[in-house]
Write a protein that holds these residues in place. Structure first.
Motif, short mmCIF file in Angstrom:
data_model
loop_
_atom_site.label_atom_id
_atom_site.label_comp_id
_atom_site.label_asym_id
_atom_site.label_seq_id
_atom_site.Cartn_x
_atom_site.Cartn_y
_atom_site.Cartn_z
N HIS A 8 0.86 -1.18 0.00
CA HIS A 8 0.00 0.00 0.00
C HIS A 8 0.90 1.24 0.00
O HIS A 8 1.77 1.36 0.87
N THR A 9 0.73 2.10 -0.99
CA THR A 9 1.57 3.30 -1.02
C THR A 9 0.70 4.54 -0.89
O THR A 9 -0.30 4.68 -1.59
N GLU A 10 1.08 5.42 0.03
CA GLU A 10 0.32 6.65 0.27
C GLU A 10 1.26 7.72 0.80
O GLU A 10 2.07 7.44 1.69
N GLU A 11 1.16 8.91 0.24
CA GLU A 11 1.97 10.06 0.68
C GLU A 11 3.46 9.74 0.74
O GLU A 11 4.16 10.14 1.68
N GLY A 12 3.95 8.97 -0.23
CA GLY A 12 5.37 8.67 -0.28
C GLY A 12 5.82 7.53 0.64
O GLY A 12 7.00 7.22 0.71
N ILE A 13 4.86 6.95 1.36
CA ILE A 13 5.21 5.86 2.29
C ILE A 13 4.66 4.54 1.73
O ILE A 13 3.44 4.40 1.56
N ALA A 14 5.55 3.60 1.45
CA ALA A 14 5.12 2.29 0.96
C ALA A 14 5.10 1.31 2.13
O ALA A 14 6.11 1.15 2.82
N THR A 15 3.94 0.70 2.35
CA THR A 15 3.84 -0.28 3.44
C THR A 15 3.73 -1.69 2.86
O THR A 15 2.82 -1.96 2.07
N LEU A 16 4.66 -2.54 3.24
CA LEU A 16 4.62 -3.95 2.82
C LEU A 16 4.14 -4.78 4.01
O LEU A 16 4.74 -4.71 5.09
N THR A 17 3.06 -5.53 3.81
CA THR A 17 2.52 -6.34 4.90
C THR A 17 2.70 -7.82 4.57
O THR A 17 2.22 -8.30 3.55
N ILE A 18 3.41 -8.51 5.44
CA ILE A 18 3.63 -9.94 5.27
C ILE A 18 2.33 -10.64 5.67
O ILE A 18 1.83 -10.45 6.77
N ASN A 19 1.80 -11.44 4.73
CA ASN A 19 0.41 -11.85 4.88
C ASN A 19 0.22 -13.37 4.91
O ASN A 19 -0.33 -13.96 3.99
#
Ligand code: CO8
Length: 259
Positions: A8-19
């Motif tokens: 998920h990328t928002e406002e320059g911050i990419a979040t990777l969630t191990i699922n």
């Protein structure tokens, strides 16, 4: 089948969630490969200025390597798997963007080692950290024996590695394993706030600062100082250096453009 890693990328911050919450996000080859692919793309994606890594679910960041997939490995395959995973952790460490681990629960074995390879660690109060490999008749294989003592000192690292016992988030903070501890409901907000504070800086300076620390730690102090001076000099070739200093002198906020 659900995606092993969510982005998920928002406002320059990419979040990777191990699922893989059903096995407490235990890492198997598919997951590591997916993480590696995402990271390689984000490394050169200008929309991602800072990367956050976290785990799906309430209980675990990553409960380690998948023990089921590991049990029947022969020695050469085990060595190869460890080396491949270490390469991936080196990629995290050498990524041009800062990487923050948002540790939302168990960070054990390879999970603790993955958190150690990140630049910063924010933990929720219910997080815990451990290198339980000794209880399985093995030793850490994803460079935990190297990064942990460099971060918390030899004695504390050896205690964790030799006893295999977990420490809670407060203790992890006390010994310098994590940067901050927050209530579980505030973890992602806090990690994002930290990421946004870094994302607003000149990304050239952020990158050079990270390189100076990561590469400098592998050199002797004198050589590392010279290396720092080289990178410091390089900053003066950027527009952002002129802007940063001019803005200070003009008593206004700097408008960095990342070059
Ligand atoms: N691998 C595979 N499955 C796992 C793992 C794991 N590491 N951790 C948890 N699971 C599974 C459980 O088997 C269980 O599955 P199921 O529901 O089908 O029975 C499910 O996740 C939920 O786990 P628990 O029921 O055990 O949950 P608890 O709340 O009772 O306990 C713990 C949580 C304490 C985290 C417990 O699950 C545990 O001790 N897990 C193992 C932790 C561990 O030893 N991790 C280190 C693994 S070794 C490693 O990471 C080495 C890295 C270097 C490798 C080098 C390459 C060769």
């Amino acid at each position: 089948m659900s995606e092993p890693v969510l982005l998920h990328t928002e406002e320059g911050i990419a979040t990777l969630t191990i699922n893989r919450p059903e096995v407490l996000n235990a890492l198997n080859a598919e997951l590591v490969e997916s993480l590696r692919r995402h990271l390689a793309i984000l490394d050169s994606d200008p929309r991602a200025r800072v990367i956050i890594l976290t785990g799906a679910g309430e209980k675990a960041f990553i409960a380690g390597a998948d023990i089921g997939a590991m049990r029947d490995l022969d020695p050469l395959a085990a060595r190869e798997t460890a080396l491949l995973a270490q390469e991936f952790l080196n990629d995290i460490e050498r990524c041009a963007k800062p990487v923050i681990a948002a540790v939302n629960g168990y960070a054990l074995g390879g999970g603790c080692e993955l958190a150690l390879a990140c630049d910063l660690r924010v933990a929720s109060e219910n997080a815990s950290f451990g290198q339980p490999e000794i209880n399985l008749g093995i030793i850490p294989g994803w460079a935990g024996t190297q990064r942990l003592p460099r971060l918390v000192g030899k004695g504390r690292a050896l205690e964790m590695i030799l006893t295999g016992e977990r420490i809670d988030a407060r203790e992890a903070w006390r010994i310098g394993l994590v940067n901050r501890v927050v209530a579980p409901g505030e973890l992602m907000d806090e990690a994002r706030k930290l990421a946004l504070r870094i994302a607003e800086k000149s990304q050239v300076a952020v990158r050079l600062a990270k390189e100076a620390v990561i590469n400098g730690l592998e050199m002797d102090e004198r050589r590392a100082g010279q290396y720092e001076a080289d990178l410091f000099g390089l900053c003066f070739a950027t527009r952002d250096q002129k802007e940063g200093m001019t803005a200070f002198l003009e008593k206004r906020k700097a408008m960095f453009q990342d070059w």
